[in-house]
Design a protein around this motif. Structure first.
Motif, mmCIF file in Angstrom:
data_model
loop_
_atom_site.group_PDB
_atom_site.id
_atom_site.type_symbol
_atom_site.label_atom_id
_atom_site.label_comp_id
_atom_site.label_asym_id
_atom_site.label_seq_id
_atom_site.Cartn_x
_atom_site.Cartn_y
_atom_site.Cartn_z
ATOM 1 N N TYR A 138 43.920 30.615 40.868
ATOM 2 C CA TYR A 138 43.682 30.958 42.272
ATOM 3 C C TYR A 138 42.253 31.438 42.515
ATOM 4 C CZ TYR A 138 44.497 33.116 46.854
ATOM 5 O OH TYR A 138 44.443 33.456 48.176
ATOM 6 N N THR A 139 41.618 30.850 43.502
ATOM 7 C CA THR A 139 40.309 31.327 43.957
ATOM 8 C C THR A 139 40.397 31.554 45.460
ATOM 9 O OG1 THR A 139 39.517 29.100 44.381
ATOM 10 C CG2 THR A 139 39.046 30.018 42.220
ATOM 11 N N PHE A 140 39.781 32.627 45.905
ATOM 12 C CA PHE A 140 39.769 32.903 47.353
ATOM 13 C C PHE A 140 39.156 31.734 48.109
ATOM 14 C CE2 PHE A 140 39.771 37.825 47.243
ATOM 15 C CZ PHE A 140 41.143 37.794 47.131
ATOM 16 N N SER A 141 38.154 31.140 47.484
ATOM 17 C CA SER A 141 37.406 30.145 48.230
ATOM 18 C C SER A 141 38.189 28.859 48.457
ATOM 19 C CB SER A 141 36.092 29.837 47.528
ATOM 20 O OG SER A 141 36.281 29.708 46.152
ATOM 21 N N TYR A 191 36.441 43.649 39.930
ATOM 22 C CA TYR A 191 36.002 43.555 41.322
ATOM 23 C C TYR A 191 35.052 42.378 41.508
ATOM 24 C CZ TYR A 191 33.718 44.781 45.721
ATOM 25 O OH TYR A 191 33.207 44.740 46.997
ATOM 26 N N ARG A 192 34.090 42.249 40.592
ATOM 27 C CA ARG A 192 33.087 41.183 40.746
ATOM 28 C C ARG A 192 33.725 39.805 40.686
ATOM 29 N NH1 ARG A 192 27.437 41.536 37.911
ATOM 30 N NH2 ARG A 192 27.338 39.730 39.237
ATOM 31 N N PHE A 196 36.231 39.598 44.011
ATOM 32 C CA PHE A 196 35.720 39.687 45.377
ATOM 33 C C PHE A 196 34.301 39.172 45.562
ATOM 34 C CE2 PHE A 196 39.048 42.936 45.109
ATOM 35 C CZ PHE A 196 39.882 42.460 46.105
ATOM 36 N N LYS A 197 33.555 38.999 44.479
ATOM 37 C CA LYS A 197 32.209 38.451 44.611
ATOM 38 C C LYS A 197 32.205 36.978 44.219
ATOM 39 C CE LYS A 197 29.511 41.983 45.797
ATOM 40 N NZ LYS A 197 28.514 41.928 46.853
ATOM 41 N N SER A 198 32.722 36.682 43.030
ATOM 42 C CA SER A 198 32.760 35.281 42.608
ATOM 43 C C SER A 198 34.019 34.579 43.104
ATOM 44 C CB SER A 198 32.685 35.187 41.081
ATOM 45 O OG SER A 198 31.458 35.711 40.628
ATOM 46 N N LEU A 199 34.912 35.338 43.694
ATOM 47 C CA LEU A 199 36.129 34.824 44.344
ATOM 48 C C LEU A 199 37.118 34.171 43.369
ATOM 49 C CD1 LEU A 199 34.458 33.293 47.545
ATOM 50 C CD2 LEU A 199 35.231 35.630 47.163
ATOM 51 N N ARG A 200 37.002 34.470 42.071
ATOM 52 C CA ARG A 200 37.955 33.943 41.083
ATOM 53 C C ARG A 200 39.089 34.955 40.939
ATOM 54 N NH1 ARG A 200 32.924 31.845 38.382
ATOM 55 N NH2 ARG A 200 32.549 33.937 37.597
#
Lengths: 296, 423
Positions: A43-46, A254-255, A258-262
């Motif tokens: 799952y990725t947010f993107s 977190y990174r 929420f940053k790399s969206l992985r």
């Protein structure tokens, strides 16, 4: 139908537990299971799509991820430091301030004060302390004539993590001190008096009586310090975002998420963090149970 | 009707009336989120929002968060479906990303009804507002990245402001000799390093190649990127950057330039807002010059691009288009708002009706630089997708820590970018 007293008590117990247990499931167990599931997906947010099962791919990837190795190593270093700095510092402060010490209450309040302050405020304060040009520490170095030793506290590899752990310990030491003070207050005075009559000096009393009897307090202090060390995110993030080799598992979690969206990979990191915390908590409870048996 | 019924009716009527009124009032409210913090003109944004409420009767509920946390927070909001009605965002790949996620609603109807084609120059409108053929974004301000400096420090050092790469190198060498750090960089939070990569790549490989790299159609291991990084490395090796760049943030770097500790910092025009807040006078205490052509004798055909972000506002899919649209139109169309916001922020207005005389001398110069640039490119972390931007920002920060192995650095970034583009 009239219930027996025992059945009635059980029913009431159950009734009172339904609400807190439901809440616990919703806010703790549910997210834990969801995170465990996500860690097995890609799952990725993107992608903004449903998670797809990927087996242990994320965990396999962790084994070859240098950033993860650094984060894991730093987290373990932090845990060890938590055993030494806030625990040892808290014990020393408690021993110094216990008993009839002039101005003890003022000092106790001052040392405890940081624990009441938000970690973000603590981080901002230490940000100023560590600022290379006009921060307090480098200004002190400059004042005593060692300006050429201008130290980049938060951007030097090998130093950044230590600087962050020191700032964290500064806050935590007050909590340890208070718990140890409570332990010292409950020590049986007659035992110390008997030791004195038998000719024991302060060091011997401390080693043979005080510290062994502070074991229950020590277990609480160590458990709290270690568990708090595992949550080390906010301070690191505000001070340098885990740069210069100071990342921890919480920061990587977190990174990645929420940053790399992985989100799948970030969940795998968080499950590793959970596993470490679970082991410590199990050890803690087993220790507490043994102590309870001992005191019974 | 019994007494009990009558009492219930008496109780319910005012309650229902209050509920109806409250629901009407609730409709006249716009929830917003933005990243304009203390050093980024928050005070004037609050004034702008208050003016909108006075003019429209629509209240604005604000939930500001930190600039960098906003980037993560808004994407988490997109994933969870919890978003404000309107939020500030950066034109380019970031908006494209949330448009593709279906989180925004088009604003074409509002744009046409308000006649914004006559307000926003076509070039800005085409570059910043159109995504997948529809309008989603209203521009709020335009920034420009350049070398900012303190003219008094340069005058005291007896050094002329350069207009060529060779002149810039000579100036840096002279400052170094005089004991002044040539370049201030505060890359603790990674993003300030991106302007170096942007300009060096744009000046050596050109905007078309850079656009291909941002889109994933070129590789970080290409000779073009290696060359740009080699130039950057030569500046680091020469000792031109302040020691410990990753220990400072951009405000520290700005202060180092303002107090004469460093000669220049490569930063966006928002630095002017920060300096004006400190009482510095544009043109006297600070100024800028453009990033010069790099090795012009080798790359004479490279168009001279300008770099910077366009900040603006987008409307989320579930927002009430009437109230949210009214706010968005006000933010770009109201001349007083645009004048207040941009003159205090050091930026250029996207609204052609703002009086050019309202700008200070530095902002006016930035406007001319944008107008004269052959291409206006969004800075790195707004030009490529958010997951890939993370790869590059990590690279810039790591490069300032250790610039010795360009090949390894770029290989790591390329591997990360390939994965990022697949997301």
């Amino acid at each position: 139908m009239k219930l027996s007293l025992k059945a009635s008590q059980r029913l009431w117990t159950f009734a009172f537990l339904v609400v807190p247990l439901s809440l616990y499931f919703v806010v703790v167990i549910g997210p834990l299971l969801a995170t465990a599931w996500l860690s097995l997906t890609n799952y990725t947010f993107s992608a903004f799509a449903s998670p797809e099962f990927a087996g242990l791919v994320n965990y396999q990837r962790l084994t070859g991820d240098d950033y993860f190795h650094t984060s894991l190593y730093n987290t373990l270093i932090w845990m060890v430091a938590a055993l030494v700095l806030p625990t040892g510092g808290g014990l020393i402060l408690a021993l110094l301030l216990h008993g009839r010490v002039r101005g003890a209450n003022v000092f106790k309040s001052l040392f405890y004060l940081p624990i009441t302050i938000s970690m973000i405020v603590i981080a901002q304060t230490w940000q100023w302390m560590y600022q290379p040009d006009w921060g307090l520490l480098n200004t002190l170095l400059k004042t005593i004539g060692v300006e050429k030793w201008k130290v980049f506290w938060l951007s030097t590899r090998g130093l950044a993590l230590g600087a962050i752990i020191f700032a964290w310990s500064w806050q935590q030491v007050g909590l340890s001190m208070v718990i140890f003070l409570a332990g010292l207050t409950s020590l049986p005075g007659e035992m110390l008096e008997a030791a004195q009559i038998d000719g024991a000096n302060y060091r011997q009393s401390l080693r043979r009586i005080v510290i062994p009897l502070l074991l229950p307090s020590s277990v609480v202090v160590i458990a709290l310090a270690v568990i708090n060390s595992l949550r080390s995110f906010d301070l690191v993030w505000v001070l340098n975002e885990g740069g210069s080799g100071s990342s921890t598992l919480a920061v990587q979690m977190y990174r990645e998420t929420f940053k790399s969206l992985r989100a799948g990979y970030g969940s795998a990191v968080s499950m590793v963090l959970f596993a470490i915390a679970a082991v410590i908590i199990v050890i803690y409870f087993r220790r507490v149970r043994r102590l309870e048996h001992l005191y019974d | 009707m019994t007494r009990l019924h009558r009492a219930l009716v008496l109780l319910l009527v005012p309650l229902l009336t209050f509920g109806a009124v409250a629901s009407v009032v609730a409709q006249e409210e716009v929830n917003i989120s933005h990243y304009f913090g203390g050093e980024l003109n928050l005070e004037n944004l609050n004034t702008v929002m208050a003016n909108f409420t006075d003019a429209s009767g629509i209240s604005v509920v604000d939930s500001p968060i930190g600039h960098e946390d906003f980037k993560a927070g808004i994407l988490a909001g997109v994933a969870s479906g919890v978003l404000p009605d309107v939020f500030s965002y950066w034109a380019g790949a970031r908006v494209q990303f949330v448009v593709d996620a279906g989180a925004l609603q088009p604003i074409g109807a509002m744009w046409d009804a308000a006649g914004l084609d006559d307000v926003v120059p076509a070039g800005v409108a085409d570059a910043a507002t159109l995504y997948n053929g529809e309008r989603y974004f209203v521009p709020f301000n335009i920034h420009y990245a350049a070398f900012f400096y303190n003219p008094k420090v340069w005058a005291e050092a007896g050094i002329e402001v350069p207009d060529s790469w060779e002149g810039l190198m000579d100036a840096f060498a002279e400052f170094e000799m005089q004991g002044i750090d040539p370049i201030a960089l505060g890359s603790k939070f990674r993003w300030p390093g991106q302007f170096w990569f942007d300009y060096l790549l744009l000046r050596t490989a050109g905007p078309d190649y850079r656009a291909a790299l941002m889109a994933g159609d070129a590789s970080y291991e290409d000779p073009e990127v290696v060359h740009a990084m080699t130039v950057w490395q030569s500046l680091i090796d020469a000792g031109y950057f302040v020691d410990g760049a990753n220990a400072y943030d951009w405000v520290d770097a700005a202060d180092q330039v303002a107090n004469g500790q460093a000669a220049v910092t490569l930063m966006g025009t928002w630095i002017g807002g920060h300096w004006k807040g400190d009482g510095l006078v544009p043109g006297e205490d600070y100024d800028f010059f453009e990033f010069p052509p790099v090795h012009p004798h080798l790359h004479i055909d490279v168009p001279q691009a300008g770099v910077g972000p366009i900040d603006g506002w987008v409307m989320t899919a579930n927002a009430d288009p009437a109230s949210a649209g009214a706010l968005m139109e006000f933010l770009v169309n109201d001349v007083d708002t645009q004048t207040l916001w941009n003159t205090s922020f050091g930026s250029i207005s996207p609204n052609v009706n703002v009086d050019p005389m309202a700008y200070d001398v530095v902002a006016a110069k930035a406007g001319a630089s944008i107008a004269n640039a052959a291409v206006y490119a969004f800075n790195y972390d707004l030009a490529t997708t958010p997951p890939v931007a993370e790869c590059g920002l990590d690279m810039f920060s790591a490069f300032m820590d250790d610039s010795s192995d360009i090949a390894a650095t770029l290989a790591t970034t390329q591997a990360c970018a390939e994965e990022g583009f697949m997301q």
